[in-house]
Scaffold this motif. Structure first.
Motif, short mmCIF file in Angstrom:
data_model
loop_
_atom_site.label_atom_id
_atom_site.label_comp_id
_atom_site.label_asym_id
_atom_site.label_seq_id
_atom_site.Cartn_x
_atom_site.Cartn_y
_atom_site.Cartn_z
N PHE A 109 1.03 -1.19 -0.07
CA PHE A 109 0.10 -0.19 0.16
C PHE A 109 0.93 1.31 0.11
N LEU A 110 0.54 2.25 -0.81
CA LEU A 110 1.51 3.40 -0.74
C LEU A 110 0.70 4.83 -0.48
N SER A 111 1.70 5.46 -0.23
CA SER A 111 1.26 6.78 -0.15
C SER A 111 0.86 7.56 -1.06
N PRO A 112 -0.29 8.40 -1.61
CA PRO A 112 -0.77 8.98 -2.65
C PRO A 112 0.39 9.58 -3.49
N GLU A 113 1.23 10.10 -2.66
CA GLU A 113 2.36 11.04 -3.26
C GLU A 113 3.68 10.02 -3.82
N ASN A 114 3.53 8.83 -3.67
CA ASN A 114 4.49 7.78 -3.82
C ASN A 114 4.21 6.74 -5.13
N VAL A 115 3.09 7.07 -5.79
CA VAL A 115 2.63 6.36 -6.81
C VAL A 115 3.50 6.10 -7.87
N GLU A 116 4.48 7.19 -8.33
CA GLU A 116 5.19 7.10 -9.40
C GLU A 116 5.97 6.03 -9.21
N GLY A 117 6.32 5.39 -10.22
CA GLY A 117 7.63 4.48 -10.19
C GLY A 117 7.52 3.20 -9.52
N GLU A 118 6.22 2.89 -9.08
CA GLU A 118 5.96 1.54 -8.49
C GLU A 118 6.31 0.43 -9.19
N ASP A 119 6.80 -0.43 -8.68
CA ASP A 119 7.49 -1.82 -9.08
C ASP A 119 6.38 -2.61 -9.44
N TRP A 120 6.62 -3.55 -10.67
CA TRP A 120 5.61 -4.79 -11.17
C TRP A 120 6.57 -5.83 -11.25
N PHE A 121 5.86 -7.07 -11.00
CA PHE A 121 6.88 -8.37 -10.90
C PHE A 121 5.78 -9.34 -11.48
N PRO A 122 6.47 -10.17 -12.15
CA PRO A 122 5.64 -11.38 -12.83
C PRO A 122 4.88 -12.07 -11.72
N LEU A 123 3.66 -12.59 -12.01
CA LEU A 123 2.82 -13.55 -10.92
C LEU A 123 2.64 -14.74 -11.94
N ALA A 124 3.12 -15.80 -11.48
CA ALA A 124 2.73 -17.04 -12.19
C ALA A 124 3.02 -18.21 -11.29
N VAL A 125 2.02 -19.12 -11.31
CA VAL A 125 1.84 -20.32 -10.50
C VAL A 125 2.25 -21.46 -11.27
N VAL A 126 3.07 -22.28 -10.90
CA VAL A 126 3.58 -23.76 -11.48
C VAL A 126 3.36 -24.86 -10.77
N VAL A 127 3.14 -25.96 -11.39
CA VAL A 127 3.27 -27.17 -10.49
C VAL A 127 4.34 -28.25 -10.78
N CYS A 128 5.14 -28.64 -9.76
CA CYS A 128 6.02 -29.58 -9.97
C CYS A 128 5.62 -30.94 -10.55
N SER A 129 6.23 -31.36 -11.43
CA SER A 129 5.76 -32.60 -12.23
C SER A 129 5.96 -33.90 -11.17
N ARG A 130 7.32 -33.66 -10.46
CA ARG A 130 7.69 -34.55 -9.56
C ARG A 130 6.92 -34.98 -8.53
N CYS A 131 6.77 -33.80 -7.69
CA CYS A 131 6.26 -33.97 -6.27
C CYS A 131 4.73 -33.33 -5.87
N THR A 132 4.15 -32.77 -7.28
CA THR A 132 3.16 -32.05 -6.96
C THR A 132 3.03 -30.61 -6.43
N MET A 133 4.02 -30.24 -6.07
CA MET A 133 4.20 -28.98 -5.17
C MET A 133 3.59 -27.86 -6.14
N VAL A 134 2.70 -27.05 -5.63
CA VAL A 134 2.36 -25.89 -6.65
C VAL A 134 2.94 -24.64 -5.98
N GLN A 135 3.55 -23.91 -6.65
CA GLN A 135 4.39 -22.77 -6.06
C GLN A 135 4.74 -21.58 -7.26
#
Ligand code: TMP
Length: 396
Positions: A13-39
């Protein structure tokens, strides 16, 4: 499994004066084919996610406070009769659980890296170390206090990308007859409810019994019991002990059998999930578009971390949600990550009820409906999106 594209930091959550330059990151969820861990496929460094002024405080809901009180008493029963009992919590936040252990006079340490919430815990009499738990911290705790009879963690283990460090640390710190108990949102519930908003940067792992067994077996730890929990939209509590030190309850085999039916290793399971999630996005967006075109006032109820995924993935803006109300002082006056929707105190909601409120705290549905009867009895309506997008009536 699912790719959400770029997302801002969920609890950022940002202060309204700090919204410029907010960082964005990839969000993807994958499943391990060996142990079925979802991460998560990509992780953000923990120092970035859990800064000293981290805004999430566990003690924000009466339901969670009583959940943790009961949890603490179950752990105290576990150590009753031991006058040297020692309990360690990984990620003790504001002391919502350990304060009951402290009040019972039991030796304990909470390991909590986020400084502000750790200070709240200290003010409640909880011994707190402001560090990230890893094998080095575990070795230091063991050298200083001896082995732990109980190691506990709630909604924390799934946040730790360096999970092998945690498992090694727990195996080292745990007393030969000790128990490691942790709970986190359960993959089975996420799939059943299509609760895609459980997916955000802090939730690195989406555990099942199968994936937990596979992971901790590598460190000589065995799951000896499991208990489903209603909190956080459906969680599982896992009990682990050094292999061979305790008999496993029948519940473990029963839960494994149930997971076989869920087909956690099958691509079709995740295809279905993805399709349901995409349909929900369309349903929520078109409902909010319609309400906007009808001139209805709509707000968001509770600026949860989950709400960031929902708002950004569904493309919601201040055009759809006038503001989001939240009871956490540290979030008030800020704007939501990504969409920059203002966060206002709960009083702003009560002072001028909107026509509709999107329930981002859907995991607290019962508590919220009980609390907001004036809103619903006056004709206000909550909009839910888990398990399906729908408008709740006053009797829901
Ligand atoms: P969480 O427990 O799902 O993570 O969400 C907690 C957030 O929801 C926290 O920011 C406080 C907010 N909240 C309210 O604003 N009002 C409420 O009645 C409840 C239960 C939570």
């Amino acid at each position: 499994m699912i790719d959400f594209g770029l997302m801002p930091i969920a609890n950022g959550f940002l202060s309204p004066e700090n919204v410029e330059g907010e960082d964005w990151f990839p969000l993807a969820v994958v499943v391990c084919s060996r142990c079925t861990m979802v991460q998560l496929r990509d992780v953000i460094p923990p120092e970035r996610l859990f800064p000293a002024d981290y805004v999430f405080h566990s003690s924000t809901s009466a339901g969670m406070a009583s959940h943790f009180e009961e949890f603490a008493h179950a752990l105290l029963r576990e150590v009753s009769g031991r006058n040297d009992a020692f309990i360690v919590e990984i990620g003790s936040n504001d002391g919502i659980l350990l304060r009951h252990v402290a009040a019972a006079g039991i030796r304990h340490v909470g390991v909590e890296p986020a400084g502000r919430v750790a200070d709240v815990a200290r003010s409640r009499g909880v011994n707190t170390e402001s560090r990230f738990f890893d094998s080095a911290v575990a070795a230091e705790l063991r050298a200083e206090h001896g082995a732990a009879h109980v190691i506990v963690s709630a909604n924390v283990i799934c946040h730790i990308a360096a999970i092998h460090e945690v498992a090694a640390g727990v195996a080292h710190l745990l007393h030969p007859e000790g128990i490691f108990v942790f709970e986190d949102p359960y993959l089975g519930d996420i799939l059943e409810l299509a609760s895609f908003d459980q997916m955000y940067d802090e939730h690195v792992f989406y555990f099942s019994l199968a994936s937990v067994q596979y992971l901790f077996a590598q460190y000589g730890l065995e799951v000896v019991d499991v208990m489903r929990q209603r909190v956080h939209g459906g969680s599982m509590r896992y009990f682990l002990a050094h292999a061979g030190s305790r008999a496993a309850s029948d519940r473990v085999a029963e839960m494994r059998a149930r997971e076989e039916e869920l087909k956690l290793g099958s691509a079709a399971t995740y295809d279905t999930f993805r399709a349901r999630v995409a349909a929900k996005r369309e349903a929520l967006r078109s409902l909010l578009e319609r309400l906007r075109s009808e001139g209805r006032r709509v707000v968001g109820y509770a600026a949860t971390s989950k709400s960031t995924t929902t708002i950004v993935y569904c493309g919601l803006t201040q055009e759809h949600l006038e503001f989001i109300c939240d009871t956490t002082p540290a979030k008030q006056g800020k704007v939501s990550p990504g969409a920059h929707i203002p966060v206002r105190p709960h009083q702003a909601f009560v002072a001028d009820y909107p026509d509709y409120a999107v329930l981002f705290a859907w995991n607290h549905l019962t508590e919220v409906l009980a609390k907001e009867q004036d809103f619903t009895q006056g004709g206000g309506r909550f909009i839910a999106y888990v398990p399906e997008v729908r408008t709740l009536d006053a009797t829901s």
